[in-house]
Motif scaffolding. Structure first.
Motif, PDB file in Angstrom:
ATOM      1  N   LYS A  43     -31.129 -18.723  17.024  1.00 18.40           N
ATOM      2  CA  LYS A  43     -32.440 -18.361  16.485  1.00 18.40           C
ATOM      3  C   LYS A  43     -33.206 -19.642  16.149  1.00 18.40           C
ATOM      4  O   LYS A  43     -32.615 -20.674  15.867  1.00 18.40           O
ATOM      5  CB  LYS A  43     -32.291 -17.495  15.236  1.00 18.40           C
ATOM      6  CG  LYS A  43     -31.608 -16.165  15.521  1.00 18.40           C
ATOM      7  CD  LYS A  43     -31.975 -15.144  14.476  1.00 18.40           C
ATOM      8  CE  LYS A  43     -31.353 -13.791  14.649  1.00 18.40           C
ATOM      9  NZ  LYS A  43     -30.954 -13.358  15.951  1.00 18.40           N
ATOM     10  N   MET A  44     -34.527 -19.537  16.211  1.00 17.32           N
ATOM     11  CA  MET A  44     -35.364 -20.674  15.830  1.00 17.32           C
ATOM     12  C   MET A  44     -36.515 -20.163  14.993  1.00 17.32           C
ATOM     13  O   MET A  44     -36.877 -18.992  15.038  1.00 17.32           O
ATOM     14  CB  MET A  44     -35.844 -21.436  17.072  1.00 17.32           C
ATOM     15  CG  MET A  44     -36.772 -20.690  17.994  1.00 17.32           C
ATOM     16  SD  MET A  44     -38.492 -20.842  17.483  1.00 17.32           S
ATOM     17  CE  MET A  44     -39.257 -19.652  18.581  1.00 17.32           C
ATOM     18  N   ASN A  45     -37.084 -21.063  14.195  1.00 20.08           N
ATOM     19  CA  ASN A  45     -38.267 -20.734  13.402  1.00 20.08           C
ATOM     20  C   ASN A  45     -39.006 -22.031  13.125  1.00 20.08           C
ATOM     21  O   ASN A  45     -38.467 -23.123  13.322  1.00 20.08           O
ATOM     22  CB  ASN A  45     -37.876 -20.049  12.085  1.00 20.08           C
ATOM     23  CG  ASN A  45     -37.107 -20.971  11.173  1.00 20.08           C
ATOM     24  OD1 ASN A  45     -35.964 -21.328  11.438  1.00 20.08           O
ATOM     25  ND2 ASN A  45     -37.737 -21.399  10.099  1.00 20.08           N
ATOM     26  N   GLY A  46     -40.246 -21.908  12.692  1.00 18.45           N
ATOM     27  CA  GLY A  46     -41.006 -23.110  12.384  1.00 18.45           C
ATOM     28  C   GLY A  46     -42.396 -22.782  11.893  1.00 18.45           C
ATOM     29  O   GLY A  46     -42.698 -21.633  11.557  1.00 18.45           O
ATOM     30  N   ASN A  47     -43.225 -23.807  11.869  1.00 18.87           N
ATOM     31  CA  ASN A  47     -44.607 -23.644  11.457  1.00 18.87           C
ATOM     32  C   ASN A  47     -45.484 -24.388  12.442  1.00 18.87           C
ATOM     33  O   ASN A  47     -45.188 -25.525  12.814  1.00 18.87           O
ATOM     34  CB  ASN A  47     -44.811 -24.175  10.035  1.00 18.87           C
ATOM     35  CG  ASN A  47     -46.189 -23.845   9.522  1.00 18.87           C
ATOM     36  OD1 ASN A  47     -47.169 -24.470   9.894  1.00 18.87           O
ATOM     37  ND2 ASN A  47     -46.283 -22.845   8.668  1.00 18.87           N
ATOM     38  N   ALA A  48     -46.575 -23.736  12.866  1.00 19.99           N
ATOM     39  CA  ALA A  48     -47.493 -24.312  13.852  1.00 19.99           C
ATOM     40  C   ALA A  48     -48.771 -24.816  13.173  1.00 19.99           C
ATOM     41  O   ALA A  48     -49.848 -24.712  13.730  1.00 19.99           O
ATOM     42  CB  ALA A  48     -47.812 -23.276  14.930  1.00 19.99           C
ATOM     43  N   THR A  58     -32.501 -20.206  24.063  1.00 26.47           N
ATOM     44  CA  THR A  58     -31.312 -20.334  24.888  1.00 26.47           C
ATOM     45  C   THR A  58     -31.312 -21.732  25.462  1.00 26.47           C
ATOM     46  O   THR A  58     -32.347 -22.209  25.942  1.00 26.47           O
ATOM     47  CB  THR A  58     -31.332 -19.308  26.044  1.00 26.47           C
ATOM     48  OG1 THR A  58     -31.536 -18.015  25.492  1.00 26.47           O
ATOM     49  CG2 THR A  58     -30.033 -19.325  26.814  1.00 26.47           C
ATOM     50  N   LEU A  59     -30.164 -22.383  25.395  1.00 27.00           N
ATOM     51  CA  LEU A  59     -30.024 -23.733  25.921  1.00 27.00           C
ATOM     52  C   LEU A  59     -28.865 -23.734  26.906  1.00 27.00           C
ATOM     53  O   LEU A  59     -27.740 -23.421  26.545  1.00 27.00           O
ATOM     54  CB  LEU A  59     -29.751 -24.695  24.760  1.00 27.00           C
ATOM     55  CG  LEU A  59     -29.855 -26.178  25.039  1.00 27.00           C
ATOM     56  CD1 LEU A  59     -31.271 -26.554  25.456  1.00 27.00           C
ATOM     57  CD2 LEU A  59     -29.467 -26.970  23.805  1.00 27.00           C
ATOM     58  N   LYS A  60     -29.186 -24.030  28.176  1.00 26.28           N
ATOM     59  CA  LYS A  60     -28.147 -24.139  29.213  1.00 26.28           C
ATOM     60  C   LYS A  60     -28.313 -25.503  29.852  1.00 26.28           C
ATOM     61  O   LYS A  60     -29.280 -25.729  30.571  1.00 26.28           O
ATOM     62  CB  LYS A  60     -28.327 -23.048  30.268  1.00 26.28           C
ATOM     63  CG  LYS A  60     -27.963 -21.667  29.783  1.00 26.28           C
ATOM     64  CD  LYS A  60     -27.987 -20.670  30.943  1.00 26.28           C
ATOM     65  CE  LYS A  60     -27.773 -19.258  30.450  1.00 26.28           C
ATOM     66  NZ  LYS A  60     -28.883 -18.370  30.747  1.00 26.28           N
ATOM     67  N   GLY A  61     -27.390 -26.433  29.558  1.00 22.98           N
ATOM     68  CA  GLY A  61     -27.564 -27.807  30.023  1.00 22.98           C
ATOM     69  C   GLY A  61     -28.800 -28.374  29.357  1.00 22.98           C
ATOM     70  O   GLY A  61     -28.886 -28.403  28.133  1.00 22.98           O
ATOM     71  N   ASN A  62     -29.800 -28.765  30.158  1.00 21.41           N
ATOM     72  CA  ASN A  62     -31.049 -29.255  29.565  1.00 21.41           C
ATOM     73  C   ASN A  62     -32.168 -28.233  29.716  1.00 21.41           C
ATOM     74  O   ASN A  62     -33.324 -28.511  29.430  1.00 21.41           O
ATOM     75  CB  ASN A  62     -31.452 -30.607  30.184  1.00 21.41           C
ATOM     76  CG  ASN A  62     -31.915 -30.466  31.619  1.00 21.41           C
ATOM     77  OD1 ASN A  62     -31.563 -29.524  32.316  1.00 21.41           O
ATOM     78  ND2 ASN A  62     -32.712 -31.417  32.063  1.00 21.41           N
TER      79      ASN A  62
END
Length: 119
Positions: A43-48, A58-62
């Motif tokens: 999961k990710m979250n933040g502020n714009a 999702t992270l697969k390799g780069n």
């Protein structure tokens, strides 16, 4: 010598990152400091700068992709920065992490977001 391209891994991406630029637009002067936080559970979250955003990644390799991204809907003074961040998240395709710096690029290899790890 030979050089080896380092792959991003979920352990190197975890944590909070300041969003320095999005779509070549600086986030300086936004209402709030723009950031994105990658959790270990995908999961990710933040502020714009005005609104908070959240979703999955999702992270697969780069290769990175964001899923089910939602956002609060307030209006503010730095909506131009916010639009750039939203667009960058939508176009994100790959991520390259070098120490405390990360660059997210679109499918064509153009930089869409530059991140700096928060200490």
């Amino acid at each position: 010598g030979c050089s080896k391209k380092l792959e991003a891994s979920s352990t190197t991406i975890q944590g909070e990152w300041t969003i320095e630029t999005a779509m070549n637009k600086s986030t300086e002067g936004g209402e709030k400091q723009a950031f994105i936080n990658f959790n270990s559970d995908g999961k990710m979250n933040g502020n714009a700068t005005v609104n908070s955003f959240f979703g999955g990644y999702t992270l697969k390799g780069n290769e990175i992709s964001f899923t089910q991204v939602g956002m609060t809907r307030m209006m503010g003074a730095s909506m131009d920065i916010e639009t750039a961040i939203t667009q960058a998240i939508g176009e994100a395709n790959t991520i390259e992490i070098k120490g405390d710096d990360a660059t997210i690029a679109d499918k064509a290899g153009n930089t869409v977001m530059v991140l700096k790890r928060k200490k």
